[in-house]
Design a protein around this motif. Structure first.
Motif, PDB file in Angstrom:
ATOM      1  N   ARG A  74      14.722   8.369 -50.785  1.00  0.00           N
ATOM      2  CA  ARG A  74      15.929   7.850 -51.427  1.00  0.00           C
ATOM      3  C   ARG A  74      17.201   7.931 -50.353  1.00  0.00           C
ATOM      4  O   ARG A  74      17.992   7.245 -50.188  1.00  0.00           O
ATOM      5  CB  ARG A  74      16.231   8.388 -52.657  1.00  0.00           C
ATOM      6  CG  ARG A  74      17.407   7.717 -53.462  1.00  0.00           C
ATOM      7  CD  ARG A  74      17.273   8.256 -54.859  1.00  0.00           C
ATOM      8  NE  ARG A  74      18.143   7.416 -55.878  1.00  0.00           N
ATOM      9  CZ  ARG A  74      17.732   6.438 -56.644  1.00  0.00           C
ATOM     10  NH1 ARG A  74      16.702   5.995 -56.482  1.00  0.00           N
ATOM     11  NH2 ARG A  74      18.679   5.993 -57.534  1.00  0.00           N
ATOM     12  N   VAL A  93      15.397   0.173 -54.311  1.00  0.00           N
ATOM     13  CA  VAL A  93      15.863   1.585 -53.987  1.00  0.00           C
ATOM     14  C   VAL A  93      14.637   2.663 -54.113  1.00  0.00           C
ATOM     15  O   VAL A  93      14.142   2.502 -55.389  1.00  0.00           O
ATOM     16  CB  VAL A  93      17.167   2.031 -54.282  1.00  0.00           C
ATOM     17  CG1 VAL A  93      17.346   3.547 -53.900  1.00  0.00           C
ATOM     18  CG2 VAL A  93      18.165   1.272 -53.960  1.00  0.00           C
ATOM     19  N   GLU A 100      12.359   5.952 -55.321  1.00  0.00           N
ATOM     20  CA  GLU A 100      12.705   7.222 -56.215  1.00  0.00           C
ATOM     21  C   GLU A 100      12.539   8.492 -55.729  1.00  0.00           C
ATOM     22  O   GLU A 100      13.419   9.177 -56.003  1.00  0.00           O
ATOM     23  CB  GLU A 100      11.687   6.944 -57.424  1.00  0.00           C
ATOM     24  CG  GLU A 100      11.730   5.417 -58.109  1.00  0.00           C
ATOM     25  CD  GLU A 100      13.378   5.409 -59.075  1.00  0.00           C
ATOM     26  OE1 GLU A 100      13.754   6.710 -59.378  1.00  0.00           O
ATOM     27  OE2 GLU A 100      13.729   4.495 -59.294  1.00  0.00           O
ATOM     28  N   THR A 117      23.242   7.398 -52.384  1.00  0.00           N
ATOM     29  CA  THR A 117      22.914   5.967 -52.900  1.00  0.00           C
ATOM     30  C   THR A 117      23.998   5.330 -53.703  1.00  0.00           C
ATOM     31  O   THR A 117      24.143   4.271 -53.632  1.00  0.00           O
ATOM     32  CB  THR A 117      21.498   6.235 -53.668  1.00  0.00           C
ATOM     33  OG1 THR A 117      20.633   6.871 -52.822  1.00  0.00           O
ATOM     34  CG2 THR A 117      21.210   4.927 -54.379  1.00  0.00           C
ATOM     35  N   GLU A 172      21.296  11.223 -54.482  1.00  0.00           N
ATOM     36  CA  GLU A 172      22.011  10.457 -55.450  1.00  0.00           C
ATOM     37  C   GLU A 172      23.441   9.863 -55.298  1.00  0.00           C
ATOM     38  O   GLU A 172      23.806   8.891 -55.372  1.00  0.00           O
ATOM     39  CB  GLU A 172      22.073  11.147 -56.855  1.00  0.00           C
ATOM     40  CG  GLU A 172      20.618  11.431 -57.441  1.00  0.00           C
ATOM     41  CD  GLU A 172      19.937  10.092 -57.636  1.00  0.00           C
ATOM     42  OE1 GLU A 172      20.421   9.369 -58.185  1.00  0.00           O
ATOM     43  OE2 GLU A 172      18.769  10.158 -57.068  1.00  0.00           O
ATOM     44  N   HIS A 222      16.887   6.119 -47.347  1.00  0.00           N
ATOM     45  CA  HIS A 222      17.328   4.777 -47.682  1.00  0.00           C
ATOM     46  C   HIS A 222      18.659   4.303 -47.442  1.00  0.00           C
ATOM     47  O   HIS A 222      19.193   3.655 -47.107  1.00  0.00           O
ATOM     48  CB  HIS A 222      16.606   4.035 -48.776  1.00  0.00           C
ATOM     49  CG  HIS A 222      16.805   2.602 -49.139  1.00  0.00           C
ATOM     50  ND1 HIS A 222      16.255   1.523 -48.319  1.00  0.00           N
ATOM     51  CD2 HIS A 222      17.688   2.277 -50.154  1.00  0.00           C
ATOM     52  CE1 HIS A 222      16.877   0.418 -48.823  1.00  0.00           C
ATOM     53  NE2 HIS A 222      17.665   0.728 -49.787  1.00  0.00           N
TER      54      HIS A 222
END
Length: 273
Positions: free
Chosen positions: A147, A140, A142, A118, A115, A150
């Motif tokens: 995640r 993006v 999940e 990102t 999180e 990425h």
């Protein structure tokens, strides 16, 4: 004190490196019908750009010798679409991360890191960042491991775009960048993996040109001017990468570092393979 961008680079880079070092991403891309590793490399990495011609990909990637990109692009798009390449690359990379990280893949720290990474990776300006902008246009994932992968890819290509800008600003060409890096690590240019395959005469020409510019001394090592040029490039690369972390407060940065450290340690121990 190490700059924040350099510190985070050392923690994020092992996550993305599974894409190139681990077996699963290569196998996933080969399963599409690609002939070899480099078909998969160019298909997977260039896929966010769509069906860009070889000349464009060569310019953006910057550090491949003339003709290397065109041996794969556009032919790889006759084998599988960019969308299929993107899906295979992500699928293989996530599988590799799960294998290497084992229980860490489902730990709360990894989900937090995904999180926060990102948040950082999707907050920087895209102007002048071609690869980064292309990746920002993708959805993006999940699932936390996907995640995090990425986000690491976004952060790596954002830094890479800035590194290319730094190389251009310092007058260092693509092959010269490999020679500069190799010599800074004490590796002779002709032994360095990214350029050792080049014709000996071509590599000798590049080295001679760098020697004539005072970057390499008569013994074949980096000169003081060469070391200074390398340090300026790396410092500017850090400065240009720094905006990716401006969206995180001090406590968030500390948390991201704490959560990434065990992930990076596990991947480093495995060589991201």
């Amino acid at each position: 004190m190490e700059p924040t961008a350099r510190r985070l680079y050392r923690l994020v880079e092992p996550i993305h490196l599974v894409t190139y070092f681990a077996a699963e991403p290569t196998e996933a891309l080969m399963a599409l019908g690609h002939r070899n590793y480099w078909d998969g490399y160019f298909a997977g990495r260039a896929a966010p750009l769509g069906r860009a011609p070889a000349e464009v990909v060569h310019s953006i990637f910057y550090n491949f010798a003339a003709g290397e990109v065109s041996r794969h692009i556009p032919r790889v798009w006759e084998t599988a679409t960019p969308e299929e390449a993107l899906a295979a690359r992500q699928r293989g990379s996530v599988a590799a991360l799960r294998r290497i990280l084992d229980d860490l893949a489902d730990a709360p720290g990894l989900a937090r890191a995904a999180e926060l990474a990102t948040k950082a990776a999707t907050s920087a300006p895209t102007e002048g960042r071609v690869m980064y902008a292309a990746l920002r246009a993708l959805p993006v994932p999940e699932e936390p491991v996907a995640r995090l992968w990425h986000a690491a890819t976004l952060l790596r290509e954002h830094r890479g775009d800035g590194h290319v800008a730094a190389l251009v600003a310092e007058g260092i060409g693509g092959t010269e960048a490999h020679v500069l890096h190799a010599l800074s690590q004490g590796i002779p240019a002709e032994k360095f993996g990214r350029v050792h395959h080049l014709p000996a005469a071509r590599l000798a020409e590049v080295v001679a040109g760098m020697r004539a510019r005072g970057l390499i001394d008569s013994s074949g090592r980096l000169s003081d001017a060469g070391r200074d040029r390398k340090e300026r490039i790396e410092s500017l690369t850090d400065d240009l990468a720094a905006p990716t972390y401006d969206s995180l407060g001090p406590s968030e940065l500390d948390q991201l570092v704490a959560d990434l450290e065990p992930v990076a340690a596990a991947l480093d121990a495995a060589g991201s393979r």
